[in-house]
Design an enzyme around this catalytic site. Structure first.
Site: not given
Length: 339
Positions: A13, A43
């Site tokens: 992340d 993503h």
């Protein structure tokens, strides 16, 4: 820069998707190949104000002239694969994507086991995507490969062959990693890790690139690192402090609230060293200093933000080449010409 790899330097992340999206548009690589574990990592990128989230396909999909590839080391969930083909139909992904015929298949039973296993789901905090059980079957040599599924036949290729032929022809190849170094099966805080190595070396192997053919490794760090699930997080701040600072985030795949911490310079240095970083990317600088939002010229950054970047370079020992100052593609400072 004939080939370069982008990997996460923390616990996932980090904003790799936004960096990859920028490189895909700005550098115009002819080939974009995805390594990593599988569909357990998402993503997200913003294009013209719209958010796109992918778990299976390369994040550089918005470069409509690029060949998109998924390397042999990546697990493939057919359900997710076909969903994303439809989700990204405006980008003509269907006509550009290739799956290595040796990819292991995530089957429904893998997902059921992942979600029902008390140890994995409870203690480890698995995403429930089936990646761990699928990789276990792969290690036991009893997993299916994508070449065994008729519906995937139109997309099969030899990714290693394609990537190396592209390099032989002098084409630019961008390789995407997933998750983050802190979740590596080998180098992370075991057992609170993912089901394989996530370092740059592993990502190169996933797509069939030998170490001598990698020209640059870009390791991505977020100004305030986050972690989803259980496991050590030395610089973690309280949920109340994260809320006060406007740092509340939720996982792309799990929807779970992310744990937030302060930037860990010592861990960043270790991560950069093991990954062989030649450049760093720093994301969400606007979260560290709100006055940095949307700035695209380093000289126009507020002093607080400049000092933070300088401290990272000094303590990690690798130059910062890319800086994200907001969610949109154009919210970036590119310093690669100065390195």
């Amino acid at each position: 820069m004939p080939s370069y790899i982008v990997v996460g330097g923390q616990w996932g992340d980090e904003g790799k998707g936004s960096i990859i999206a920028y490189l895909a548009i700005h550098d115009k690589p002819e080939v974009i190949a995805r390594g990593g574990v599988g569909t357990n990592a998402g993503h997200s990128v913003f294009i013209n104000g719209k958010k796109y989230a992918v778990r299976q396909l390369p994040t550089g999909f918005m470069n409509e002239n690029a060949r998109l590839l998924v390397g042999a080391g990546v697990l493939v969930d057919p359900e997710v694969f076909f969903h994303e083909l439809e989700h990204l139909k405006d980008f003509n992904v269907r006509g550009r994507i290739g799956l290595d015929y040796r990819c292991t298949v995530i089957e429904p039973g893998h997902k059921e086991l992942d979600r029902s296993n008390g140890y994995l789901h409870g203690k480890i905090g698995t995403t429930g995507s089936g990646c761990g059980p699928a990789n276990a079957d792969r290690a036991l040599r009893k997993a299916k490969q994508v070449k065994d599924l008729k519906e995937l036949e139109p997309y099969l290729t030899d990714v290693a062959q394609e990537v190396n032929e592209a390099l032989d022809e002098g084409k630019l190849v961008l390789v995407e990693g997933t998750q983050g170094f802190g979740l590596s099966l080998y180098y992370g805080s075991y057992p609170y890790v993912t089901s394989k190595d996530t370092s740059a070396s592993a990502i190169a192997s996933d797509v069939g690139i030998g170490p001598t053919r990698v020209d640059d490794v870009i390791v991505v760090f977020k100004s305030f690192p986050t972690r989803v699930g259980a496991g050590p997080f030395p610089t973690e701040m309280s949920e109340e402090e994260a809320e006060r600072m406007g740092l509340v985030e939720y996982g792309t795949v799990t929807g779970r609230r992310r744990r937030v911490g302060w930037f860990d310079f010592e861990f960043a240095r270790y991560s950069a060293r093991i990954n062989g970083a030649t450049m760093l990317a720093v994301t969400m600088l606007d979260k560290y200093d709100k006055e940095a939002f949307g700035v695209t010229d380093f000289n126009k950054l507020p002093q607080k933000a400049k000092d933070f970047i300088a401290e990272i370079e000094e303590k990690v020992g690798v130059p910062v080449a890319l800086i994200k100052t907001g969610p949109e593609l154009e919210h970036i400072i590119d310093l690669r010409e100065n390195i």
